[in-house]
Each structure stands twice: as structure tokens, then as C-alpha cells.
Scaffold this active site. Sequence first.
Site, PDB file in Angstrom:
ATOM      1  N   ARG A 238       0.856  -1.188   0.000  1.00  0.00           N
ATOM      2  CA  ARG A 238       0.000   0.000   0.000  1.00  0.00           C
ATOM      3  C   ARG A 238       0.892   1.238   0.000  1.00  0.00           C
ATOM      4  NH1 ARG A 238      -3.317  -2.877  -1.538  1.00  0.00           N
ATOM      5  NH2 ARG A 238      -5.387  -3.317  -0.712  1.00  0.00           N
ATOM      6  N   GLU A 267      -3.278   7.477  -4.365  1.00  0.00           N
ATOM      7  CA  GLU A 267      -3.691   6.898  -5.642  1.00  0.00           C
ATOM      8  C   GLU A 267      -4.978   7.521  -6.141  1.00  0.00           C
ATOM      9  OE1 GLU A 267      -3.664   2.501  -6.129  1.00  0.00           O
ATOM     10  OE2 GLU A 267      -1.842   2.666  -4.931  1.00  0.00           O
ATOM     11  N   HIS A 286      -0.713  -0.016  -9.913  1.00  0.00           N
ATOM     12  CA  HIS A 286      -1.414  -0.936  -8.999  1.00  0.00           C
ATOM     13  C   HIS A 286      -1.935  -2.184  -9.751  1.00  0.00           C
ATOM     14  CE1 HIS A 286      -3.565  -1.040  -4.865  1.00  0.00           C
ATOM     15  NE2 HIS A 286      -3.347  -2.275  -5.302  1.00  0.00           N
TER      16      HIS A 286
HETATM   17  C1  GLV Z   1      -4.846  -5.199  -4.085  1.00  0.00           C
HETATM   18  O1  GLV Z   1      -4.170  -4.272  -3.810  1.00  0.00           O
HETATM   19  C2  GLV Z   1      -5.508  -6.046  -3.138  1.00  0.00           C
HETATM   20  O2  GLV Z   1      -5.506  -5.740  -1.932  1.00  0.00           O
HETATM   21  O3  GLV Z   1      -6.092  -7.052  -3.560  1.00  0.00           O
END
Ligand code: GLV
Length: 324
Positions: A238, A267, A286
Site C-alpha cells: 500500500r 492513488e 497498482h
Molecule cells: C490489491 O491491492 C488487493 O488488496 O487485492
Amino acid sequence: MTKVVITQSIYDQAPQLLAEAGIPYFYHQGDTWSPAELKEQIREATVVVCLLADKMTAEVMDAAPHLKLIANVAVGYDNIDIPAATERGILVTNTPDVLTETTADLAFALILAVARRIPEADAYMRAGKYTRFALFPDMIGTDVYGKTLGIVGLGRIGTAVARRAALGFNMKVLYTADSPKPDVERELGVIHVPFPDLLPESDFISIHVPLSPRTRHLFTMNEFRQMRGNACIINTARGPIIKEADLVEALQKGLIGGAALDVFEEEPQMHPGLADMKDRLVVTPHVGSATIQTRQKMATLAVQNVIAFLTGQPPLTPVNPQVL
Ligand code: GLV
């Protein structure tokens, strides 16, 4: 009457599973709703199937008085206020396991990309700059094989990255975790170290902890100063775990060797300083779990949780089972 709202595009066979189970649903396939739109759209919902971009705050939950289940299509659930959901008797489910190997693949791809400067090399080729072979080319990189990898958080994904590093790349693997993992240590020879020791001893540091008040800004200038001058940091967890402004400064001052980021503090924005970095930085939008196979499995698991919940079966992957 049960109302299932799917807030964004997910793999279409997943909503089809709802149809086959005779469960009506509303499937929104446009842009991410704003918080106000989200509140309006889920007003009558019993179930919300959502993605990370949907911020399920206490205020949003209060706009949906019939809400009983939030099925997140993600393993992380920092987009959902879990204590608020639990307080309101709302079950939350996530999609663990199905994305472990795919995300570990991306973490490793980023390690290799930043070490061997693959995006820079690609841009170099496309710019027609490869005019002669040289023993010490402009973009000389650094080895991955045999180096030391520090893993912050040896959960499912961290362990999958450790396996690739130890077995595939003969790396020494150090890790931090709340408690040692003797099984993984036996299997892979990984070594549990305190966080302050991992920093100066690693050539690569890969982050695999969830975002929490404890991990927010775990990496600031203080930590970058303790890393090796040529070390690279990789973040597929994250964004806010790294203080992005400090990372920019650390890269600009050459305090660390490089960074590879799949996640960002705000983000979908990234810190303007990052965008200006011309080298030693690899960024992706991401996409840790973004393979067709894994995204299908995530969407399916989320919907299977919905079907289980609505048919009185135990949900497959509850986050706050205490509400049941
Ligand atoms: C992606 O970032 C997830 O948490 O699946």
C-alpha cells in the site's frame, strides 16, 4: 428485497453466477462513483460488491440502512472502515490466497526491473540510442542473484516472494514479522531480524504488510538514511507505507539506489517529484493482481461470498466473522 450492487466492472462471469443463483443485482460498469454517488447508489442495498477505490466509510454505511455485507474484490481492505462495519453488524469479506502468487510475481518483476533498469533500457532502445555495444553501457545495473532481500511482513505474499528469492535467485532472505515463522525458516532458510537490522543489511527491501496506523509512513527519511546507498525499495503493498515526499528526496540525494512502486500514497496520483525522476525508479499502476486468471478468481470469490451469505451458508473469506 435483497439488493446487490456491484460498484465497478468485475469479471462478467461473476455477476453471471449471481444470475444463475437467482439473485438480482445492479452492475455499474462506468467510472468509479464519487462518495456522494456511492451513498446514493447503495441506499437500498443489502450487499455491496466493491473495489479498493470505493471508500466504505462509516458515513457511506450510514447511507445504506439495509446493508448487511460488503464483499471487497481485493485482499487488502483498508478502503473499508472495519470497526464501523462491525459496529453496524455488517459482514466484510475479501479475496485472499487467489492473488498471492500473481502479486509475488509482480514484486519480483519490479525487483528485476529496477535492478537491471529495464524500463530505462526499453526507452533507450526506442529513442535509437543503442549505436554500439559497450562493456560499460550507460545503464549498467546491479545483480539480483545472490544478493540480500529484506522482506517487511512475511505473510502469504511475503512468503511467496521469499520462495522466489531463496529458491530461484539464491538470495539471502531476511524478514520482519510480528512473530518468527519457524516453518518458513526451515523451508527456505529465511532469517527473522528486527526492522532496524533489516534496513542496513538488505540490497533490496520488499514491502508486504497491510496498511494500518502502525505501518503508515513506516518508511521515511529516517529509514532511507539507514538503508545501503545502493539498495532498492519495492512496494506492492500500500502506498502510504512509504512517505512519498521523503522517497523523492532520498532518490534525489542518492541516499538509496532505486525504487519500484506499484502503489502510491494518494492513488491514482503520484507525487510530482516521482514523475520527474528519470532513472532508478520503476512505476506501475497498482497491477499486482492484474492477470486475467487471478482477476477472474478474485471476482468469483467475492461473488461466492455473496451467494454463501444470502443462502445462509458460512462465507468463504470473512474479515470480521464476529458479526455472524
Ligand atoms: C490489491 O491491492 C488487493 O488488496 O487485492
